[in-house]
Design a protein around this motif. Structure first.
Motif, short mmCIF file in Angstrom:
data_model
loop_
_atom_site.label_atom_id
_atom_site.label_comp_id
_atom_site.label_asym_id
_atom_site.label_seq_id
_atom_site.Cartn_x
_atom_site.Cartn_y
_atom_site.Cartn_z
N VAL A 174 -42.92 33.60 59.30
CA VAL A 174 -42.30 33.47 57.98
C VAL A 174 -43.40 33.49 56.92
O VAL A 174 -44.21 32.58 56.83
CB VAL A 174 -41.48 32.16 57.87
CG1 VAL A 174 -40.60 32.19 56.62
CG2 VAL A 174 -40.64 31.92 59.11
N ALA A 175 -43.41 34.57 56.13
CA ALA A 175 -44.48 34.75 55.14
C ALA A 175 -43.95 34.59 53.72
O ALA A 175 -44.72 34.57 52.76
CB ALA A 175 -45.10 36.13 55.32
N LYS A 176 -42.62 34.53 53.55
CA LYS A 176 -42.03 34.39 52.21
C LYS A 176 -40.97 33.29 52.25
O LYS A 176 -40.40 33.02 53.32
CB LYS A 176 -41.36 35.70 51.79
CG LYS A 176 -42.38 36.78 51.55
CD LYS A 176 -41.78 37.98 50.87
CE LYS A 176 -42.91 38.97 50.57
NZ LYS A 176 -42.45 40.34 50.51
N ASP A 177 -40.66 32.73 51.07
CA ASP A 177 -39.66 31.66 51.01
C ASP A 177 -38.31 32.15 51.53
O ASP A 177 -37.95 33.33 51.36
CB ASP A 177 -39.47 31.18 49.56
CG ASP A 177 -40.71 30.47 49.03
OD1 ASP A 177 -41.67 30.27 49.81
OD2 ASP A 177 -40.70 30.12 47.84
N ILE A 178 -37.56 31.24 52.14
CA ILE A 178 -36.23 31.53 52.69
C ILE A 178 -35.23 30.63 51.96
O ILE A 178 -35.48 29.43 51.82
CB ILE A 178 -36.20 31.24 54.22
CG1 ILE A 178 -37.24 32.09 54.97
CG2 ILE A 178 -34.80 31.41 54.79
CD1 ILE A 178 -36.97 33.58 55.03
N PRO A 179 -34.09 31.18 51.46
CA PRO A 179 -33.14 30.34 50.70
C PRO A 179 -32.36 29.36 51.59
O PRO A 179 -32.50 29.36 52.80
CB PRO A 179 -32.19 31.37 50.07
CG PRO A 179 -32.33 32.59 50.90
CD PRO A 179 -33.69 32.58 51.53
N ASP A 180 -31.49 28.56 50.95
CA ASP A 180 -30.63 27.61 51.66
C ASP A 180 -29.58 28.37 52.49
O ASP A 180 -29.15 29.47 52.12
CB ASP A 180 -29.82 26.76 50.66
CG ASP A 180 -30.69 25.85 49.80
OD1 ASP A 180 -31.89 25.72 50.07
OD2 ASP A 180 -30.13 25.28 48.84
N HIS A 181 -29.10 27.73 53.56
CA HIS A 181 -27.91 28.16 54.31
C HIS A 181 -27.93 29.62 54.75
O HIS A 181 -26.96 30.36 54.52
CB HIS A 181 -26.63 27.90 53.48
CG HIS A 181 -26.36 26.45 53.26
ND1 HIS A 181 -25.83 25.64 54.23
CD2 HIS A 181 -26.58 25.66 52.18
CE1 HIS A 181 -25.72 24.42 53.76
NE2 HIS A 181 -26.17 24.38 52.53
N VAL A 182 -29.05 30.05 55.33
CA VAL A 182 -29.08 31.41 55.89
C VAL A 182 -29.69 31.38 57.28
O VAL A 182 -30.41 30.43 57.64
CB VAL A 182 -29.92 32.40 55.02
CG1 VAL A 182 -29.28 32.60 53.65
CG2 VAL A 182 -31.38 31.96 54.91
N LEU A 183 -29.39 32.42 58.06
CA LEU A 183 -30.10 32.67 59.31
C LEU A 183 -31.14 33.75 59.01
O LEU A 183 -30.79 34.81 58.46
CB LEU A 183 -29.13 33.16 60.39
CG LEU A 183 -29.78 33.69 61.68
CD1 LEU A 183 -30.58 32.61 62.40
CD2 LEU A 183 -28.71 34.26 62.62
N ALA A 184 -32.39 33.50 59.33
CA ALA A 184 -33.45 34.48 59.09
C ALA A 184 -34.24 34.61 60.39
O ALA A 184 -34.48 33.62 61.07
CB ALA A 184 -34.34 34.03 57.94
#
Ligand SMILES: CC(=O)SCCNC(=O)CCNC(=O)[C@H](O)C(C)(C)COP(=O)(O)OP(=O)(O)OC[C@H]1O[C@@H](n2cnc3c(N)ncnc32)[C@H](O)[C@@H]1OP(=O)(O)O
Length: 194
Positions: free
Chosen positions: A173-183
């Motif tokens: 993970v190199a960038k921010d991930i928002p709330d309530h997601v599957l990444a």
């Protein structure tokens, strides 16, 4: 110590409690077909006693139970974990074998810092988070409430993961991930909303 939840996760917590010579009184579980785990009785009652650890891997269920009980909450850190003296870890959190928690890290309540996970300096871990086995969180990472970081994930310095999101096993993970997601993935990308 009492445990709420008599699953595989409870078995690992029992090992930790043995390693720190903390007596185990009993376990609680809603499933009435489970009556013992190893040598310990499993009780099916609404009269929950403490000190209590919620030994359930699912972050949502751990939160629901935590909000429904009003007993003293315990903690359990395996002696093989290396935890900086300059770290704050809230009640209900368990730290498994071989985890490393570096200086000035703050970890919320009822988290799981699983086997061999590494959390580096000044990182901030919200309540009800699960950092799975062998994750590497570099410095200044921020993890929101209820997040599951899948096994073996690497999070580079300064990245923020939003509340109740899930990061697939083996992600980078190199960038921010928002709330309530599957990444998921190396170059971790959002694949769906949760
Ligand atoms: C001691 C212990 O056991 S602690 C437990 C630790 N637990 C974990 O580490 C589990 C982490 N979970 C995962 O990695 C799961 O695969 C999840 C949560 C990412 C995906 O689960 P699901 O919601 O069932 O999603 P699903 O299987 O439908 O996958 C969605 C897509 O992402 C892909 N995908 C799933 N997992 C991953 C992954 N880790 N990396 C890359 N891609 C993935 C799937 O192939 C699928 O792609 P497609 O739509 O092109 O076919």
């Amino acid at each position: 110590m009492y445990l709420y939840g008599a699953s595989g996760h409870a078995k690992v917590i029992i090992d930790i409690l043995h390693a720190i010579n903390e007596p185990i009184e009993a376990l609680f579980d809603d499933n009435e077909t489970i009556n013992n785990l190893f040598d310990y009785p499993v009780l099916h009652t609404s009269e929950i006693k403490g000190p209590l650890l919620i030994s359930i891997g699912n972050n949502n269920i751990r939160k629901k139970i935590a909000e429904s009980v009003s007993v003293t909450i315990g903690q359990a850190f395996h002696p093989s974990a290396i935890i900086s003296a300059k770290t704050n870890i809230d009640k209900g959190t368990v730290v498994m074998q071989g985890a490393i928690i570096q200086s000035d890290v703050n970890i919320g309540k009822h988290c799981i810092i699983n086997t061999g996970a590494s959390i580096d300096h000044e990182s901030l871990i919200g309540d009800y988070v699960h950092i799975s086995p062998h994750c590497t969180l570099c410095g200044n990472v921020e993890i929101g409430e209820g997040v599951l970081i899948g096994a073996g994930t690497t999070i580079i310095p300064g990245v923020k993961i939003g509340c109740w999101s899930v990061i697939g096993a083996g992600s980078v993970v190199a960038k921010d991930i928002p709330d309530h997601v599957l990444a998921v993935g190396n170059r971790c990308k959002v694949v769906k909303n949760l």
